[in-house]
Design an enzyme around this catalytic site. Structure first.
Site, mmCIF file in Angstrom:
data_model
loop_
_atom_site.group_PDB
_atom_site.id
_atom_site.type_symbol
_atom_site.label_atom_id
_atom_site.label_comp_id
_atom_site.label_asym_id
_atom_site.label_seq_id
_atom_site.Cartn_x
_atom_site.Cartn_y
_atom_site.Cartn_z
ATOM 1 N N CYS A 72 0.837 -1.206 0.000
ATOM 2 C CA CYS A 72 0.000 0.000 0.000
ATOM 3 C C CYS A 72 0.876 1.261 0.000
ATOM 4 O O CYS A 72 2.043 1.241 0.423
ATOM 5 C CB CYS A 72 -0.864 0.037 1.247
ATOM 6 S SG CYS A 72 -2.120 -1.241 1.350
ATOM 7 N N GLU A 74 0.637 3.890 1.929
ATOM 8 C CA GLU A 74 0.999 4.375 3.273
ATOM 9 C C GLU A 74 2.281 3.705 3.769
ATOM 10 O O GLU A 74 3.179 4.349 4.304
ATOM 11 C CB GLU A 74 -0.125 4.087 4.272
ATOM 12 C CG GLU A 74 -1.423 4.810 3.985
ATOM 13 C CD GLU A 74 -2.357 4.036 3.071
ATOM 14 O OE1 GLU A 74 -1.880 3.308 2.170
ATOM 15 O OE2 GLU A 74 -3.574 4.168 3.243
HETATM 16 N N1 THU Z 1 -4.315 0.428 -1.030
HETATM 17 C C1 THU Z 1 -3.479 1.374 -0.529
HETATM 18 O O1 THU Z 1 -2.440 1.695 -1.118
HETATM 19 N N2 THU Z 1 -3.817 1.974 0.626
HETATM 20 C C2 THU Z 1 -4.976 1.747 1.307
HETATM 21 O O2 THU Z 1 -5.185 2.339 2.356
HETATM 22 C C3 THU Z 1 -5.964 0.795 0.793
HETATM 23 C C4 THU Z 1 -5.526 0.005 -0.377
HETATM 24 C C5 THU Z 1 -3.959 -0.190 -2.298
HETATM 25 C C6 THU Z 1 -3.562 -1.636 -2.220
HETATM 26 C C7 THU Z 1 -3.869 -2.104 -3.626
HETATM 27 O O3 THU Z 1 -2.772 -1.773 -4.464
HETATM 28 C C8 THU Z 1 -5.047 -1.247 -4.041
HETATM 29 O O4 THU Z 1 -5.061 -0.131 -3.169
HETATM 30 C C9 THU Z 1 -6.381 -1.959 -3.978
HETATM 31 O O5 THU Z 1 -6.590 -2.542 -2.733
#
Ligand code: THU
Length: 165
Positions: A72, A74
């Site tokens: 993700c 973050e």
């Molecule tokens: N994702 C994030 O980068 N941050 C979040 O807080 C929620 C989900 C990303 C993970 C994945 O690459 C995409 O969003 C779909 O879940």
């Protein structure tokens, strides 16, 4: 039987109500959505961390054909900040998401694993880390990572002691 409640205070801001510094940070999180590597979900998440000396570190989600190997936005940013500037606390973290050709109207809520990493970052530096979640309609502010992850597992738990809260 006893009962207790843990309250979370969320402040909701209109864009114009944010400070200039916060607007700049959120703009960076929005900008980083455009660098997202998300060929599988097409859900582009950007994040930007403002460190204690004012440095801004930005990043975005990184996906992988082996899905769980991705990361993700973050955690990408917090790990990058920790690797590049280990001596600087993260003061504020901003997050934005872009999909289907537009930014989400409501703020996107960070996943559990990212909240856990946010909390570790906050505890590492011993200072509350503000979290700003961007939505086109409003921006939510959490005053600390702990407020996003109440009753969490922290380093003290490893010692098996009594919780001080
Ligand atoms: N994702 C994030 O980068 N941050 C979040 O807080 C929620 C989900 C990303 C993970 C994945 O690459 C995409 O969003 C779909 O879940």
């Amino acid at each position: 039987m006893k009962e207790f409640t843990i309250d979370t205070r969320i402040r909701s801001f209109a864009w114009e109500e944010l400070s200039e510094a916060d607007r700049r940070l959120v703009e960076e999180a929005k900008r980083k959505t455009q660098d997202s590597y998300s060929p599988y979900s097409h859900f582009c998440v950007g994040a930007a961390a403002r460190l204690s000396d004012g440095t801004i570190v930005g990043g975005c989600n990184q996906e992988n054909a082996a899905y769980p190997s991705g990361l993700c936005a973050e955690r990408t940013v917090l790990f990058a900040a920790g690797a590049m500037h280990p001596e600087l606390a993260v003061e504020t973290l901003a997050i934005a998401a872009y999909t289907d050709g537009h930014f989400t109207e409501d703020p996107v809520s960070p996943c559990g694993a990212c909240r856990q990493v946010m909390l570790e970052t906050e505890n590492r530096y011993g200072k509350p880390m503000r979290v700003l979640l961007y939505g086109a309609n409003h921006v939510y502010e959490f005053s600390s990572a702990e407020s996003l992850l109440p009753f969490s597992f922290i380093s003290e738990d490893l010692k098996g002691g009594v919780r001080a809260r």
